[in-house]
Scaffold this motif. Structure first.
Motif, PDB file in Angstrom:
ATOM      1  N   LYS A 153       0.222  -1.200  -0.055  1.00 22.49           N
ATOM      2  CA  LYS A 153      -0.079   0.120  -0.083  1.00 22.49           C
ATOM      3  C   LYS A 153       0.974   1.304   0.244  1.00 22.49           C
ATOM      4  CE  LYS A 153      -3.801   1.229   2.232  1.00 22.49           C
ATOM      5  NZ  LYS A 153      -4.720   2.115   1.781  1.00 22.49           N
ATOM      6  N   PHE A 154       0.949   1.932  -1.356  1.00 19.72           N
ATOM      7  CA  PHE A 154       1.330   3.539  -0.773  1.00 19.72           C
ATOM      8  C   PHE A 154       0.580   4.455   0.041  1.00 19.72           C
ATOM      9  CE2 PHE A 154       2.223   1.741  -5.153  1.00 19.72           C
ATOM     10  CZ  PHE A 154       3.406   2.184  -5.021  1.00 19.72           C
ATOM     11  N   LEU A 174      -4.461  16.124  -9.306  1.00 22.05           N
ATOM     12  CA  LEU A 174      -4.813  15.448  -8.616  1.00 22.05           C
ATOM     13  C   LEU A 174      -4.975  14.522  -8.702  1.00 22.05           C
ATOM     14  CD1 LEU A 174      -9.076  17.730  -8.912  1.00 22.05           C
ATOM     15  CD2 LEU A 174      -7.118  18.100  -7.785  1.00 22.05           C
ATOM     16  N   TYR A 175      -3.926  13.843  -9.535  1.00 24.59           N
ATOM     17  CA  TYR A 175      -3.658  11.872  -9.675  1.00 24.59           C
ATOM     18  C   TYR A 175      -3.041  11.756  -8.947  1.00 24.59           C
ATOM     19  CZ  TYR A 175      -8.119  11.250 -11.791  1.00 24.59           C
ATOM     20  OH  TYR A 175      -9.463  10.228 -12.433  1.00 24.59           O
ATOM     21  N   VAL A 176      -1.692  12.854  -9.585  1.00 26.68           N
ATOM     22  CA  VAL A 176       0.212  12.888  -8.750  1.00 26.68           C
ATOM     23  C   VAL A 176       0.739  14.186  -8.678  1.00 26.68           C
ATOM     24  CG1 VAL A 176       2.095  12.089  -9.925  1.00 26.68           C
ATOM     25  CG2 VAL A 176       0.236  11.019 -10.782  1.00 26.68           C
ATOM     26  N   GLY A 177       0.949  14.066  -7.120  1.00 27.92           N
ATOM     27  CA  GLY A 177       1.011  15.514  -6.692  1.00 27.92           C
ATOM     28  C   GLY A 177       2.488  16.622  -7.611  1.00 27.92           C
ATOM     29  N   GLU A 190       6.653   3.067 -10.094  1.00 34.65           N
ATOM     30  CA  GLU A 190       6.233   2.612  -9.128  1.00 34.65           C
ATOM     31  C   GLU A 190       4.607   3.263  -8.678  1.00 34.65           C
ATOM     32  OE1 GLU A 190       6.297  -0.911  -5.491  1.00 34.65           O
ATOM     33  OE2 GLU A 190       8.142   0.514  -5.876  1.00 34.65           O
ATOM     34  N   TYR A 191       4.690   3.767  -8.388  1.00 35.40           N
ATOM     35  CA  TYR A 191       3.732   4.366  -7.779  1.00 35.40           C
ATOM     36  C   TYR A 191       2.496   5.265  -9.125  1.00 35.40           C
ATOM     37  CZ  TYR A 191       0.367   8.191  -5.611  1.00 35.40           C
ATOM     38  OH  TYR A 191      -0.642   8.980  -5.044  1.00 35.40           O
ATOM     39  N   ILE A 192       2.485   5.490 -10.019  1.00 40.07           N
ATOM     40  CA  ILE A 192       2.409   5.679 -11.065  1.00 40.07           C
ATOM     41  C   ILE A 192       2.382   4.621 -11.380  1.00 40.07           C
ATOM     42  CG2 ILE A 192       2.304   7.137 -13.568  1.00 40.07           C
ATOM     43  CD1 ILE A 192       4.402   9.448 -12.672  1.00 40.07           C
ATOM     44  N   ASN A 193       3.035   3.803 -11.464  1.00 40.27           N
ATOM     45  CA  ASN A 193       2.544   2.695 -12.887  1.00 40.27           C
ATOM     46  C   ASN A 193       1.359   1.691 -12.159  1.00 40.27           C
ATOM     47  OD1 ASN A 193       3.933   1.942 -15.211  1.00 40.27           O
ATOM     48  ND2 ASN A 193       6.092   1.400 -14.088  1.00 40.27           N
ATOM     49  N   TRP A 194       1.184   1.616 -10.857  1.00 41.55           N
ATOM     50  CA  TRP A 194      -0.551   1.523 -10.264  1.00 41.55           C
ATOM     51  C   TRP A 194      -1.091   2.130 -10.697  1.00 41.55           C
ATOM     52  CZ3 TRP A 194      -2.856   4.294  -5.359  1.00 41.55           C
ATOM     53  CH2 TRP A 194      -3.316   3.167  -5.232  1.00 41.55           C
ATOM     54  N   LYS A 195      -0.575   3.941 -10.408  1.00 39.68           N
ATOM     55  CA  LYS A 195      -2.924   4.385 -10.817  1.00 39.68           C
ATOM     56  C   LYS A 195      -2.770   4.144 -11.914  1.00 39.68           C
ATOM     57  CE  LYS A 195      -2.931   8.035  -7.542  1.00 39.68           C
ATOM     58  NZ  LYS A 195      -3.866   8.213  -7.305  1.00 39.68           N
ATOM     59  N   ILE A 196      -1.662   3.944 -12.987  1.00 42.92           N
ATOM     60  CA  ILE A 196      -2.218   3.374 -14.320  1.00 42.92           C
ATOM     61  C   ILE A 196      -3.188   2.237 -14.406  1.00 42.92           C
ATOM     62  CG2 ILE A 196      -1.674   2.922 -15.969  1.00 42.92           C
ATOM     63  CD1 ILE A 196       0.635   5.196 -16.233  1.00 42.92           C
ATOM     64  N   SER A 197      -2.642   0.785 -13.520  1.00 44.28           N
ATOM     65  CA  SER A 197      -3.303  -0.007 -13.631  1.00 44.28           C
ATOM     66  C   SER A 197      -4.460   0.124 -12.672  1.00 44.28           C
ATOM     67  CB  SER A 197      -2.545  -1.431 -13.341  1.00 44.28           C
ATOM     68  OG  SER A 197      -2.101  -0.951 -11.602  1.00 44.28           O
ATOM     69  N   VAL A 198      -5.314   1.019 -11.774  1.00 43.76           N
ATOM     70  CA  VAL A 198      -6.078   1.367 -11.229  1.00 43.76           C
ATOM     71  C   VAL A 198      -7.269   1.777 -12.196  1.00 43.76           C
ATOM     72  CG1 VAL A 198      -7.600   2.694  -9.416  1.00 43.76           C
ATOM     73  CG2 VAL A 198      -5.190   1.625  -8.939  1.00 43.76           C
ATOM     74  N   LEU A 199      -6.266   3.291 -12.949  1.00 38.62           N
ATOM     75  CA  LEU A 199      -7.564   3.720 -13.878  1.00 38.62           C
ATOM     76  C   LEU A 199      -8.064   2.991 -15.191  1.00 38.62           C
ATOM     77  CD1 LEU A 199      -5.640   7.438 -14.776  1.00 38.62           C
ATOM     78  CD2 LEU A 199      -7.747   7.012 -13.863  1.00 38.62           C
ATOM     79  N   ASN A 200      -7.128   2.040 -15.581  1.00 39.92           N
ATOM     80  CA  ASN A 200      -7.502   1.469 -16.629  1.00 39.92           C
ATOM     81  C   ASN A 200      -8.603   0.271 -16.099  1.00 39.92           C
ATOM     82  OD1 ASN A 200      -5.868   1.856 -18.701  1.00 39.92           O
ATOM     83  ND2 ASN A 200      -3.478   0.051 -17.802  1.00 39.92           N
ATOM     84  N   VAL A 235       1.913   8.354 -18.116  1.00 42.50           N
ATOM     85  CA  VAL A 235       2.639   7.740 -19.083  1.00 42.50           C
ATOM     86  C   VAL A 235       3.959   8.841 -19.280  1.00 42.50           C
ATOM     87  CG1 VAL A 235       2.710   6.580 -21.729  1.00 42.50           C
ATOM     88  CG2 VAL A 235       0.882   6.397 -20.088  1.00 42.50           C
ATOM     89  N   ASP A 236       3.014  10.102 -19.768  1.00 46.13           N
ATOM     90  CA  ASP A 236       4.617  11.352 -19.889  1.00 46.13           C
ATOM     91  C   ASP A 236       4.983  11.364 -18.651  1.00 46.13           C
ATOM     92  OD1 ASP A 236       3.180  11.506 -22.434  1.00 46.13           O
ATOM     93  OD2 ASP A 236       2.201  13.089 -22.854  1.00 46.13           O
ATOM     94  N   ILE A 237       4.794  11.042 -17.355  1.00 44.90           N
ATOM     95  CA  ILE A 237       5.547  11.547 -16.352  1.00 44.90           C
ATOM     96  C   ILE A 237       6.932  10.456 -16.552  1.00 44.90           C
ATOM     97  CG2 ILE A 237       5.726  11.206 -13.726  1.00 44.90           C
ATOM     98  CD1 ILE A 237       3.092  13.307 -14.267  1.00 44.90           C
ATOM     99  N   LEU A 238       5.989   9.472 -17.081  1.00 47.64           N
ATOM    100  CA  LEU A 238       6.734   8.252 -16.505  1.00 47.64           C
ATOM    101  C   LEU A 238       8.285   8.423 -17.079  1.00 47.64           C
ATOM    102  CD1 LEU A 238       4.623   4.770 -16.474  1.00 47.64           C
ATOM    103  CD2 LEU A 238       6.285   5.835 -14.439  1.00 47.64           C
ATOM    104  N   LYS A 239       8.176   8.575 -18.920  1.00 47.90           N
ATOM    105  CA  LYS A 239       8.960   8.777 -19.781  1.00 47.90           C
ATOM    106  C   LYS A 239       9.360   9.707 -19.154  1.00 47.90           C
ATOM    107  CE  LYS A 239       6.304   7.644 -24.219  1.00 47.90           C
ATOM    108  NZ  LYS A 239       5.276   8.993 -24.756  1.00 47.90           N
ATOM    109  N   LEU A 240       9.581  10.852 -18.831  1.00 51.95           N
ATOM    110  CA  LEU A 240      10.234  12.223 -18.318  1.00 51.95           C
ATOM    111  C   LEU A 240      11.256  11.420 -16.905  1.00 51.95           C
ATOM    112  CD1 LEU A 240      10.408  15.246 -18.229  1.00 51.95           C
ATOM    113  CD2 LEU A 240       9.288  15.523 -16.336  1.00 51.95           C
TER     114      LEU A 240
END
Ligand SMILES: C[S@@+](CC[C@H](N)C(=O)[O-])C[C@H]1O[C@@H](n2cnc3c(N)ncnc32)[C@H](O)[C@@H]1O
Length: 243
Positions: A153-154, A174-177, A190-200, A235-240
């Motif tokens: 859990k995050f 509101l999704y990524v501080g 890791e957090y963004i990947n988890w958020k993407i899986s929830v959004l998917n 996804v753009d933040i992950l690339k960054l």
């Protein structure tokens, strides 16, 4: 103290008073006093049982002379504090381990004390987006944010301060501080990947419901498009981060 509580403690600045709202076991103020991060603590609890447990823990550590224990509701209970009557100049408020809606209720009802605090440390257990939005609308700046992972859990820990300046808030904020991105928090990828899986999962569910149900189709499509665009921004933040 577990990882979540340690991360909260690390974000508390040196100050005269720490006010722990919803203290329960009082582990945080005990740690902060023992490590000289604060000189005195005000612990607030809405329930008698946890307040007694807090006081027992405080007494076991022989810290009762520098702790004021108040039975009351939220930040507004600080009106009863004799410590803050003495010197209301250098205090940090902590509201941790509660849902986002309860946190913003406590902040709204205790706005005068919240505005004057040196720092407010918030650790919402849910509805993070509601907390981000409320803070931006009410002139509270996020001066720091950290992620902590306990088990799978995050938790987000926010340090905020009132400036009185209302900030615009884009949906992605509101999704990524913003602070997490700015400082490239070690857990952010890791957090963004988890958020993407929830959004998917939400996106797939919405697509299915649009296909099966003709009602409110425009509304659902708007939500779907908004979520897809937020996901693309993630996804753009992950690339960054990988650069
Ligand atoms: C889950 S515990 C969190 C304890 C500790 N802050 C932590 O992060 O580990 C939440 C505590 O907040 C208390 N609480 C809930 N609403 C409150 C309010 N409005 N004012 C004061 N305490 C409250 C509950 O009684 C409970 O003991």
């Amino acid at each position: 103290m577990d990882q979540r509580l340690m991360t909260i403690a690390e974000m508390v600045p040196e100050c005269k008073f720490v006010c722990d709202i919803g203290t329960d076991h009082a582990y945080l103020p005990i740690y902060l006093l023992e490590n000289n991060i604060c000189q005195k603590a005000v612990v607030v609890e809405v329930k008698e049982g946890p307040l007694k447990a807090a006081y027992n823990n405080i007494s076991k550590k022989n810290l009762q002379d520098c702790v004021e224990a108040i039975l009351g509701d939220g930040i507004k209970a600080l009106e009863k504090s004799l410590y803050l009557k003495e010197g209301k100049d250098d205090y940090t408020i902590i509201i941790a381990g509660m849902g986002g809606n309860l946190i913003i209720k406590i902040l709204s009802e205790g706005l005068d004390f919240a505005k004057e605090a040196k720092t407010i440390i918030l650790q919402p257990m849910s509805k993070l987006e509601v907390v981000y939005e409320w803070l931006a609308k009410h002139g509270f700046d996020i001066i720091d944010e950290s992620l902590v992972k306990d088990g799978n859990k995050f938790y987000n820990v926010l340090a905020v301060k009132w400036s009185g300046i209302e900030k615009p808030c884009k949906p992605i904020d509101l999704y990524v501080g913003k602070k997490l991105v700015e400082k490239r928090d070690p857990l952010l990828g890791e957090y963004i990947n988890w958020k993407i899986s929830v959004l998917n999962k939400i996106i797939i569910g919405l697509k299915k419901s649009i296909d099966c149900n003709g009602q409110k189709i425009n509304e659902k499509e708007d939500t779907l498009n908004k979520l897809i665009s937020i996901k693309n921004e993630m996804v753009d933040i992950l690339k960054l981060l990988s650069k």
